[in-house]
Design a protein around this motif. Structure first.
Motif, PDB file in Angstrom:
ATOM      1  N   SER A   7       0.904  -1.130  -0.058  1.00 32.43           N
ATOM      2  CA  SER A   7       0.040  -0.038   0.121  1.00 32.43           C
ATOM      3  C   SER A   7       0.816   1.268   0.006  1.00 32.43           C
ATOM      4  CB  SER A   7      -0.908  -0.063   0.979  1.00 32.43           C
ATOM      5  OG  SER A   7      -0.112   0.088   2.434  1.00 32.43           O
ATOM      6  N   GLY A   8       0.364   2.478  -0.194  1.00 34.80           N
ATOM      7  CA  GLY A   8       0.887   3.711  -0.293  1.00 34.80           C
ATOM      8  C   GLY A   8       1.392   4.108  -1.538  1.00 34.80           C
ATOM      9  N   GLY A   9       1.282   3.660  -2.632  1.00 26.94           N
ATOM     10  CA  GLY A   9       1.447   4.079  -3.907  1.00 26.94           C
ATOM     11  C   GLY A   9       0.394   5.199  -4.247  1.00 26.94           C
ATOM     12  N   GLY A  16       8.037  15.663  -4.191  1.00 22.55           N
ATOM     13  CA  GLY A  16       7.294  15.049  -2.998  1.00 22.55           C
ATOM     14  C   GLY A  16       7.619  13.581  -2.396  1.00 22.55           C
ATOM     15  N   SER A  17       6.740  13.211  -1.399  1.00 19.38           N
ATOM     16  CA  SER A  17       7.281  12.014  -0.814  1.00 19.38           C
ATOM     17  C   SER A  17       6.263  11.136  -0.724  1.00 19.38           C
ATOM     18  CB  SER A  17       7.863  12.440   0.565  1.00 19.38           C
ATOM     19  OG  SER A  17       8.893  13.254   0.688  1.00 19.38           O
ATOM     20  N   LEU A  18       6.441   9.818  -0.710  1.00 16.02           N
ATOM     21  CA  LEU A  18       5.586   8.808  -0.663  1.00 16.02           C
ATOM     22  C   LEU A  18       5.918   7.709   0.178  1.00 16.02           C
ATOM     23  CD1 LEU A  18       4.031   7.918  -4.159  1.00 16.02           C
ATOM     24  CD2 LEU A  18       2.771   9.106  -2.124  1.00 16.02           C
ATOM     25  N   ARG A  19       5.123   7.280   1.113  1.00 20.24           N
ATOM     26  CA  ARG A  19       5.764   5.814   2.028  1.00 20.24           C
ATOM     27  C   ARG A  19       5.031   4.742   1.471  1.00 20.24           C
ATOM     28  NH1 ARG A  19       4.750   4.487   8.319  1.00 20.24           N
ATOM     29  NH2 ARG A  19       6.827   3.783   8.755  1.00 20.24           N
ATOM     30  N   LEU A  20       5.788   3.683   1.362  1.00 18.50           N
ATOM     31  CA  LEU A  20       5.251   2.556   0.673  1.00 18.50           C
ATOM     32  C   LEU A  20       5.144   1.431   1.969  1.00 18.50           C
ATOM     33  CD1 LEU A  20       6.589   1.769  -2.705  1.00 18.50           C
ATOM     34  CD2 LEU A  20       4.720   3.173  -2.169  1.00 18.50           C
ATOM     35  N   SER A  21       4.208   0.719   2.050  1.00 16.94           N
ATOM     36  CA  SER A  21       4.264  -0.415   3.135  1.00 16.94           C
ATOM     37  C   SER A  21       4.021  -1.749   2.466  1.00 16.94           C
ATOM     38  CB  SER A  21       3.155  -0.074   4.340  1.00 16.94           C
ATOM     39  OG  SER A  21       3.522   1.191   4.906  1.00 16.94           O
ATOM     40  N   LEU A  78       8.948   1.671   2.792  1.00 11.70           N
ATOM     41  CA  LEU A  78      10.274   2.582   1.680  1.00 11.70           C
ATOM     42  C   LEU A  78       9.622   3.775   1.975  1.00 11.70           C
ATOM     43  CD1 LEU A  78      12.363   2.009  -0.009  1.00 11.70           C
ATOM     44  CD2 LEU A  78      10.708   2.119  -2.116  1.00 11.70           C
ATOM     45  N   GLN A  79      10.379   4.625   2.454  1.00  8.90           N
ATOM     46  CA  GLN A  79      10.273   6.215   2.607  1.00  8.90           C
ATOM     47  C   GLN A  79      10.777   6.711   1.323  1.00  8.90           C
ATOM     48  OE1 GLN A  79       8.190   8.092   4.787  1.00  8.90           O
ATOM     49  NE2 GLN A  79       8.741   9.757   3.199  1.00  8.90           N
ATOM     50  N   MET A  80       9.964   7.479   0.270  1.00 10.30           N
ATOM     51  CA  MET A  80      10.698   7.901  -0.792  1.00 10.30           C
ATOM     52  C   MET A  80      10.392   9.391  -0.455  1.00 10.30           C
ATOM     53  SD  MET A  80       9.135   5.020  -3.493  1.00 10.30           S
ATOM     54  CE  MET A  80       7.381   5.792  -3.203  1.00 10.30           C
ATOM     55  N   ASN A  81      11.572  10.108  -0.682  1.00 15.82           N
ATOM     56  CA  ASN A  81      11.585  11.579  -0.621  1.00 15.82           C
ATOM     57  C   ASN A  81      12.320  12.165  -1.808  1.00 15.82           C
ATOM     58  OD1 ASN A  81      10.526  11.474   2.081  1.00 15.82           O
ATOM     59  ND2 ASN A  81      12.640  11.307   2.920  1.00 15.82           N
ATOM     60  N   SER A  82      12.072  13.417  -2.005  1.00 17.10           N
ATOM     61  CA  SER A  82      12.554  13.957  -3.330  1.00 17.10           C
ATOM     62  C   SER A  82      12.456  13.156  -4.561  1.00 17.10           C
ATOM     63  CB  SER A  82      14.090  14.342  -3.342  1.00 17.10           C
ATOM     64  OG  SER A  82      14.405  15.003  -1.919  1.00 17.10           O
ATOM     65  N   LEU A  83      11.093  12.957  -4.766  1.00 23.51           N
ATOM     66  CA  LEU A  83      10.738  12.008  -5.891  1.00 23.51           C
ATOM     67  C   LEU A  83      10.928  12.669  -7.143  1.00 23.51           C
ATOM     68  CD1 LEU A  83       7.703  10.206  -4.211  1.00 23.51           C
ATOM     69  CD2 LEU A  83       9.773   9.223  -5.326  1.00 23.51           C
ATOM     70  N   LYS A  84      11.394  11.940  -8.240  1.00 24.63           N
ATOM     71  CA  LYS A  84      11.526  12.340  -9.455  1.00 24.63           C
ATOM     72  C   LYS A  84      10.694  11.753 -10.420  1.00 24.63           C
ATOM     73  CE  LYS A  84      16.616  12.909  -8.240  1.00 24.63           C
ATOM     74  NZ  LYS A  84      18.023  12.534  -8.631  1.00 24.63           N
TER      75      LYS A  84
END
Length: 113
Positions: A7-9, A16-21, A78-84
């Protein structure tokens, strides 16, 4: 029966940021590592990040300094920051055990420019 539920997509703007679980259920014998892979359209699936049962972490060069993998007993994040925009892909959770390997169903991450 082992199941991995991600989840989390979603859709996020660049920067921006997203956190996947990824929550696991069922018995996993002799777990070795948990990780995240991704597959963009027309490309091969690639490793993004992995964390071993001992806590060692490895990252793809393209995400170092921006993504962080962590885990509890049954869940990997998975913490994703500074997404491209080039991070756009379907992200898959992976669990490797001594005798088996398991995959989640995938969750779409789309980064708009």
């Amino acid at each position: 029966q082992v199941q991995l539920v991600e989840s989390g997509g979603g859709l996020v703007q660049a920067g921006g940021s997203l956190r996947l679980s990824c929550a696991t259920s069922g018995s996993i014998f002799s777990l070795n590592a948990m990780g995240w892979y991704r597959q963009a359209p027309g490309k091969q699936r690639e490793l993004v990040a992995v964390i071993t049962s001992g806590g060692d972490r490895n990252y793809a060069d393209s995400v170092k300094g921006r993504f962080t993998i962590s885990r509890t007993t049954n869940t990997v994040y998975l913490q994703m920051n500074s997404l491209k925009p080039e991070d756009t892909a379907v992200y898959y959770c992976n669990v490797r055990a001594k005798w088996d390997e398991y995959w989640g169903q995938g969750t779409q991450v789309t980064v708009s420019s």
